[in-house]
Design an enzyme around this catalytic site. Structure first.
Site, mmCIF file in Angstrom:
data_model
loop_
_atom_site.group_PDB
_atom_site.id
_atom_site.type_symbol
_atom_site.label_atom_id
_atom_site.label_comp_id
_atom_site.label_asym_id
_atom_site.label_seq_id
_atom_site.Cartn_x
_atom_site.Cartn_y
_atom_site.Cartn_z
ATOM 1 N N TRP A 188 10.467 -4.916 -10.748
ATOM 2 C CA TRP A 188 10.986 -3.958 -10.039
ATOM 3 C C TRP A 188 12.284 -4.263 -9.347
ATOM 4 C CZ3 TRP A 188 12.066 -3.507 -4.557
ATOM 5 C CH2 TRP A 188 12.647 -2.237 -4.387
ATOM 6 N N GLU A 229 8.787 -1.206 -13.640
ATOM 7 C CA GLU A 229 8.414 -0.114 -12.790
ATOM 8 C C GLU A 229 9.429 0.902 -12.285
ATOM 9 O OE1 GLU A 229 6.842 -0.352 -7.963
ATOM 10 O OE2 GLU A 229 6.784 -2.082 -9.039
ATOM 11 N N LYS A 231 11.346 4.052 -10.419
ATOM 12 C CA LYS A 231 11.291 4.542 -9.010
ATOM 13 C C LYS A 231 12.305 5.934 -9.160
ATOM 14 C CE LYS A 231 11.308 3.180 -4.279
ATOM 15 N NZ LYS A 231 11.270 1.817 -3.204
ATOM 16 N N ASP A 262 3.874 3.065 -10.224
ATOM 17 C CA ASP A 262 3.479 3.262 -9.064
ATOM 18 C C ASP A 262 3.219 4.855 -8.560
ATOM 19 O OD1 ASP A 262 3.736 3.313 -5.881
ATOM 20 O OD2 ASP A 262 4.297 1.287 -5.947
ATOM 21 N N HIS A 265 5.586 6.489 -6.150
ATOM 22 C CA HIS A 265 6.944 6.841 -6.551
ATOM 23 C C HIS A 265 7.103 8.274 -7.295
ATOM 24 C CE1 HIS A 265 8.122 2.158 -6.947
ATOM 25 N NE2 HIS A 265 7.650 2.724 -5.611
ATOM 26 N N HIS A 289 0.244 0.687 -9.847
ATOM 27 C CA HIS A 289 0.345 0.425 -8.527
ATOM 28 C C HIS A 289 -0.206 1.300 -7.687
ATOM 29 C CE1 HIS A 289 3.565 -3.069 -8.028
ATOM 30 N NE2 HIS A 289 2.262 -3.437 -8.566
ATOM 31 N N ASP A 297 7.390 7.494 -1.000
ATOM 32 C CA ASP A 297 7.009 6.113 -1.276
ATOM 33 C C ASP A 297 7.030 5.525 0.390
ATOM 34 O OD1 ASP A 297 6.806 3.747 -2.312
ATOM 35 O OD2 ASP A 297 9.144 3.315 -2.798
ATOM 36 N N ASP A 299 4.154 3.203 0.767
ATOM 37 C CA ASP A 299 3.465 2.352 0.592
ATOM 38 C C ASP A 299 2.114 2.287 1.648
ATOM 39 O OD1 ASP A 299 4.570 0.801 -1.761
ATOM 40 O OD2 ASP A 299 6.358 0.650 -0.706
ATOM 41 N N ASP A 329 -0.298 -1.815 -4.376
ATOM 42 C CA ASP A 329 0.931 -1.896 -3.676
ATOM 43 C C ASP A 329 1.041 -1.323 -2.118
ATOM 44 O OD1 ASP A 329 3.625 -2.760 -3.103
ATOM 45 O OD2 ASP A 329 4.484 -1.549 -4.676
#
Length: 422
Positions: A188, A229, A231, A262, A265, A289, A297, A299, A329
């Site tokens: 990433w 990854e 985004k 992810d 994202h 993720h 985003d 997390d 993640d």
């Protein structure tokens, strides 16, 4: 505290209920036992690592909260991980970032870090039966120039980060050789621009050239495989992200690599579970993720929410688990850091269990016969089936605390270990 006898009694009833719709809970428990989830090591120390632990995070990375008891050394971090694994059923995986190298007091730049700097982690993982995955660190460095690394217009900047990427591949290959199982090396990078660029293509062409250079050396895929990854945006790169979803989707397909998706994202209105079958119908594999986006985003620690359940169900319904490594993640310093690992991993395992506790073959047959009424009715009824009793049995068989019993153990650890660090 729930007694073993109460758990077993409840499981017996649940087993009979599921058998009525054609689900063998014993087979389900065997399958769940063999699914490893890859935890994020960075949850334990707020992404400080051990190369420059006192430097502030940068590159769109930030952690909120200041809960006491943070791990500050490799020994403290592994001790916290061991406590988490004691409270999570079955054997799991662990993702390491490049900044978690253990250099035994020798000052090293991230571009100098190699396999020998992760011997500490390999030895620890072997002792604990844990598989290791890897992440090169393309942030929190003065070598990040105007939010650019591998896509930088400056060759010197690109060359520096190319070396970081090459070292990362060697480290991941070392993991795979030592553990006898493939290590996923997830890339990433935060490259992008705050405002509209004149050219959106030029940085992407430079990124392709950089990644291709990193991948020149061939490693046996039984040891390591790269994933990429995507985004949508990040802090400081709100208008343009070089490594977007489509970019890495296409790069992974054309280079026969993994795509990392992810779920934080994606916009909250999107259903990222649909991308699993869309990509894996063509792609080699995927690294997931799992996180909990709150207004995109952020997390957060995963919970047993609809999005996570849909992701795990999609993997199971289309038999995609063999082509997917499930990773987590998240980072949260507002709560006990070990508790975050436990809550997030157990929630993901519960989502997997819910997906497994369904008569998939029967429902597919019904669907192909256009009996959408039965499909709708049965999937809806399954939502109120006693899956919690099956989960408790899974914990019991793995000698892991059932229900909230894990929390009491954690509070003892917090008091006697974590809080004494401060």
């Amino acid at each position: 505290m729930v007694s073993d006898k109460e758990v077993e009694s409840a499981y017996k009833v649940a087993k009979e209920r599921y058998a009525e719709v054609g689900v063998d809970t014993e087979e389900v428990l065997k399958k769940l036992q063999n699914i490893r989830v890859s935890l994020p090591c960075w949850q334990g120390d707020d992404i400080h690592g051990f190369l420059t632990p006192d430097e502030a995070l940068s590159g769109g990375i930030g952690v909120s909260g200041n809960y006491p008891g943070i791990a500050k050394t490799p020994e403290e971090l592994t001790k916290d991980l061991e406590e988490a694994f004691k409270l999570i059923p079955a054997k799991q995986r662990l993702q390491l970032h490049q900044i978690y190298a253990v250099t035994n007091g020798k000052k090293k730049d991230v571009s100098e870090v190699g396999p020998k700097d992760f011997k500490f982690w390999v030895d620890w993982a072997k002792e604990n039966g844990i598989y290791l995955d890897f992440n090169p660190t393309f942030f929190s460095s003065p070598k990040v120039k105007e939010n650019m690394t591998l896509a930088s217009p400056e060759k010197g900047v690109r060359d520096y980060w190319i070396q970081v990427g090459k070292n990362a591949r060697a480290i991941s290959n070392y993991f795979g050789e030592e553990q006898g199982a493939q290590s996923v090396d997830n890339f990433w990078i935060m490259d992008g621009m705050k405002d509209e660029p004149i050219s959106r293509l030029d940085p992407r062409e430079r990124l392709i050239e950089s990644l291709d250079e990193i991948n020149k050396e061939k490693y046996d895929e039984k040891n390591t495989i790269e994933s990429y990854e995507g985004k949508l945006f990040g802090t400081g790169v709100e208008s343009y992200t070089v490594g977007s979803h489509f970019f890495y989707d296409n790069y992974a397909l054309t280079r026969n690599k993994f795509w990392c998706m992810d779920i934080g994202h994606f916009h909250e209105a999107e259903d990222p579970s649909d991308y699993l079958s869309a990509f894996l119908a063509f792609g080699k594999g995927m690294f997931l993720h799992i996180t909990r986006p709150v207004h995109w985003d952020s997390d957060h620690v995963p919970t047993l929410e609809d999005r996570t359940i849909r992701m795990m169900s999609a993997l199971i319904r289309d038999n995609l688990l063999s082509k997917t490594v499930i990773g987590l993640d998240f980072f949260d310093a507002s709560i006990n850091r070990v508790a975050a690992w436990v809550i997030g991993t157990r929630a993901t395992q519960k989502a997997l269990l819910l997906g497994l506790l369904a008569p998939i073959d029967k429902l597919k047959e019904v669907e192909n016969q256009y009996d959408f009424t039965l499909r709708f009715a049965e999937t809806e009824e399954l939502k109120s089936f006693p899956f919690g009793a099956v989960w408790d049995e899974f914990c019991l068989r793995n000698n892991v605390p059932v229900g909230m019993d894990w929390y009491k153990e954690l509070k003892d650890y917090e008091k006697n270990v974590q809080f004494k660090r401060n």
